[in-house]
Design a protein around this motif. Structure first.
Motif, PDB file in Angstrom:
ATOM      1  N   ILE A 129       0.837  -1.202   0.000  1.00  0.00           N
ATOM      2  CA  ILE A 129       0.000   0.000   0.000  1.00  0.00           C
ATOM      3  C   ILE A 129       0.871   1.251   0.000  1.00  0.00           C
ATOM      4  CG2 ILE A 129      -1.562   1.379   1.448  1.00  0.00           C
ATOM      5  CD1 ILE A 129      -2.958  -1.250   2.247  1.00  0.00           C
ATOM      6  N   THR A 131       3.942   1.523  -0.998  1.00  0.00           N
ATOM      7  CA  THR A 131       4.657   1.595  -2.274  1.00  0.00           C
ATOM      8  C   THR A 131       3.779   2.181  -3.371  1.00  0.00           C
ATOM      9  OG1 THR A 131       5.996  -0.316  -1.656  1.00  0.00           O
ATOM     10  CG2 THR A 131       5.954   0.273  -3.983  1.00  0.00           C
ATOM     11  N   VAL A 132       2.553   1.715  -3.440  1.00  0.00           N
ATOM     12  CA  VAL A 132       1.639   2.224  -4.466  1.00  0.00           C
ATOM     13  C   VAL A 132       1.376   3.708  -4.225  1.00  0.00           C
ATOM     14  CG1 VAL A 132      -0.738   2.125  -5.341  1.00  0.00           C
ATOM     15  CG2 VAL A 132       0.546   0.020  -5.000  1.00  0.00           C
ATOM     16  N   PHE A 133       1.193   4.071  -2.968  1.00  0.00           N
ATOM     17  CA  PHE A 133       0.950   5.471  -2.620  1.00  0.00           C
ATOM     18  C   PHE A 133       2.128   6.351  -3.053  1.00  0.00           C
ATOM     19  CE2 PHE A 133      -0.797   9.035  -0.466  1.00  0.00           C
ATOM     20  CZ  PHE A 133       0.258   9.696   0.169  1.00  0.00           C
ATOM     21  N   THR A 135       4.447   5.669  -5.220  1.00  0.00           N
ATOM     22  CA  THR A 135       4.572   5.643  -6.678  1.00  0.00           C
ATOM     23  C   THR A 135       3.654   6.669  -7.306  1.00  0.00           C
ATOM     24  OG1 THR A 135       5.064   3.290  -6.602  1.00  0.00           O
ATOM     25  CG2 THR A 135       4.470   4.184  -8.731  1.00  0.00           C
TER      26      THR A 135
ATOM     27  N   LEU B  36      -4.232  -2.247  -3.582  1.00  0.00           N
ATOM     28  CA  LEU B  36      -3.213  -1.580  -2.758  1.00  0.00           C
ATOM     29  C   LEU B  36      -3.321  -0.057  -2.843  1.00  0.00           C
ATOM     30  CD1 LEU B  36      -0.176  -3.871  -3.673  1.00  0.00           C
ATOM     31  CD2 LEU B  36      -1.506  -3.913  -1.555  1.00  0.00           C
ATOM     32  N   ASP B  37      -4.118   0.412  -3.780  1.00  0.00           N
ATOM     33  CA  ASP B  37      -4.269   1.846  -4.005  1.00  0.00           C
ATOM     34  C   ASP B  37      -5.404   2.400  -3.149  1.00  0.00           C
ATOM     35  OD1 ASP B  37      -4.917   3.887  -6.981  1.00  0.00           O
ATOM     36  OD2 ASP B  37      -3.969   4.356  -5.056  1.00  0.00           O
ATOM     37  N   ILE B  38      -5.196   2.382  -1.831  1.00  0.00           N
ATOM     38  CA  ILE B  38      -6.322   2.706  -0.957  1.00  0.00           C
ATOM     39  C   ILE B  38      -6.697   4.186  -0.979  1.00  0.00           C
ATOM     40  CG2 ILE B  38      -5.947   0.743   0.578  1.00  0.00           C
ATOM     41  CD1 ILE B  38      -4.642   2.609   2.561  1.00  0.00           C
ATOM     42  N   THR B  39      -5.767   5.058  -1.408  1.00  0.00           N
ATOM     43  CA  THR B  39      -6.102   6.484  -1.441  1.00  0.00           C
ATOM     44  C   THR B  39      -6.650   6.900  -2.799  1.00  0.00           C
ATOM     45  OG1 THR B  39      -3.916   7.169  -2.169  1.00  0.00           O
ATOM     46  CG2 THR B  39      -4.261   7.020   0.203  1.00  0.00           C
ATOM     47  N   ALA B  97       7.087  -4.316  -1.242  1.00  0.00           N
ATOM     48  CA  ALA B  97       7.493  -3.204  -2.098  1.00  0.00           C
ATOM     49  C   ALA B  97       7.527  -3.639  -3.561  1.00  0.00           C
ATOM     50  CB  ALA B  97       8.858  -2.683  -1.669  1.00  0.00           C
ATOM     51  N   GLY B 100       3.984  -4.158  -4.732  1.00  0.00           N
ATOM     52  CA  GLY B 100       3.312  -2.885  -4.987  1.00  0.00           C
ATOM     53  C   GLY B 100       3.804  -2.218  -6.261  1.00  0.00           C
ATOM     54  N   LEU B 101       5.091  -2.356  -6.544  1.00  0.00           N
ATOM     55  CA  LEU B 101       5.656  -1.733  -7.742  1.00  0.00           C
ATOM     56  C   LEU B 101       5.118  -2.366  -9.022  1.00  0.00           C
ATOM     57  CD1 LEU B 101       9.470  -1.252  -6.948  1.00  0.00           C
ATOM     58  CD2 LEU B 101       7.781   0.547  -7.359  1.00  0.00           C
TER      59      LEU B 101
END
Lengths: 142, 141
Positions: A129, A131-133, A135, B36-39, B97, B100-101
Motif C-alpha cells: 500500500i 509503495t503504491v501510494f 509511486t 493496494l491503491d487505498i487512497t 514493495a 506494490g511496484l
C-alpha cells in the motif's frame, strides 16, 4: 468479457479455487502451496523434487489451456521494464528472506492461524500500500 | 510410483491454482495494485479473493489435519517455525514493495508467462535472480 462482466463473485469463486488448490496440496502430499518456496526449490538441483516441477507446470498449463480453449487472460501492466526488474528482484529476495509470499503466508499461513503468517501478510500488504501510494505521489497523480 | 502420483497431484493443484488466479483476476496486476491503491481508485477484489481462499482453506485444513497423514505421503510438511523476527518483517516489507511496484508475485507471474508477455518474463527472470541472490548472500552465512 468486458470489465462490466466482472464481479466480486469472480473474486470469491477464484479465491475458493485457490483454496481448493491449497487443500489438494495438503491432502495429497502434505505440502503448503507456497509458490515462492516451490518455485525457488526448482533452482536447488540437489534437493528438487518432481512435485515442485509439476506444480509450476500446472500453473503454466492452466494458463495455456485457458487461453486456448476459452479467452485471453487479462494482463494490464503499467510498470516500465526497469521497474519490473527492480520489482522482480525485491519480490524474489523478499519472499525468500520472509519465508513466503501471498500464497504461502497469505492463504496457507493465515488459514492455519499462524501468527508468523498473519504478521508477514499484514507487513507486506502495508508495504504494498505504501509503495503504491509513493509511486502515485512521485508520478504526480496524487 | 509415489513420486509419480505426488507429481500428478501437485500438477492438478497447480492447475486449479492457476484457474483460480485467472478467474479472480489476481493474475492481472492492475487489479492487485488497485487493491493496494487505498487512497485512489480502490479495488476491493483482492479482499474477496482472500475471503474465498481463507474460508475454503481454513475449513478444509481442519478436516485434513484430523487425518494422521496425507494420501500420498508419510507425513505433513508444515512449517514449525513460530519466530517473528527481523528476517520475517524485513523480508515481507521488501516483498511488499516489489509487489506494490508491479502488482506481481510468484504465482500470478508464472501464470502470466503463459501469455507470452515480455514484461512478465522480465519480472520472472529478475525474481529468480533475487531468489538466488538471497541464497548466495544470506543463506550461505
Amino acid at each position: 468479457m468486458s470489465v462490466a462482466d466482472y464481479s466480486w463473485l469472480n473474486g470469491l469463486l477464484g479465491g475458493a479455487l485457490i483454496g481448493l488448490a491449497a487443500l489438494t496440496m495438503m491432502g495429497t502430499i502434505g505440502r503448503i502451496a507456497g509458490v515462492s518456496s516451490i518455485y525457488s526449490g526448482l533452482f536447488k538441483p540437489a534437493s528438487t523434487q518432481l512435485w515442485q516441477w509439476t506444480f509450476i507446470a500446472g500453473l503454466l498449463v492452466s494458463g495455456l489451456l485457458f487461453q486456448w480453449l476459452y479467452r485471453p487472460i487479462a494482463l494490464e501492466i503499467n510498470s516500465s521494464m526497469p521497474i519490473l526488474v527492480i520489482a522482480g528482484l525485491l519480490v524474489g529476495f523478499g519472499s525468500r528472506l520472509g519465508s513466503g509470499c501471498t500464497s504461502g503466508h497469505g492463504v496457507c499461513g493465515i488459514s492455519r492461524l499462524s501468527p508468523r503468517s498473519l504478521i508477514a501478510t499484514a507487513t507486506f500488504i502495508s508495504s504494498g500500500i505504501l509503495t503504491v501510494f509513493l509511486t502515485r505521489l512521485i508520478q504526480g497523480s496524487i | 510410483m509415489r513420486t509419480a502420483i505426488s507429481g500428478l497431484s501437485a500438477f492438478v493443484a497447480g492447475a486449479i491454482f492457476g484457474v483460480g488466479l485467472i478467474v479472480s483476476e489476481m493474475a492481472n496486476p492492475k487489479r492487485v495494485q488497485g487493491f493496494l491503491d487505498i487512497t485512489g481508485q480502490w479495488d476491493p477484489t483482492l479482499m474477496f479473493v482472500m475471503a474465498g481462499a481463507l474460508v475454503v482453506t481454513g475449513v478444509g485444513y481442519q478436516l485434513i489435519f484430523k487425518r494422521d497423514k496425507p494420501l500420498f505421503s508419510d507425513s505433513f510438511s508444515v512449517p514449525v517455525n513460530r519466530l517473528i523476527d527481523r528476517k520475517l518483517l524485513i523480508g515481507a516489507a521488501i516483498f511488499g514493495a516489489g509487489w506494490g511496484l508491479s502488482g506481481l508475485c510468484p504465482a500470478p507471474a508464472v501464470v502470466g508467462v503463459s501469455t507470452g508477455s515480455w514484461s512478465v518474463a522480465v519480472f520472472v527472470i529478475a525474481m529468480t535472480i533475487g531468489m538466488k541472490a538471497y541464497e548466495l548472500l544470506v543463506e550461505k552465512n
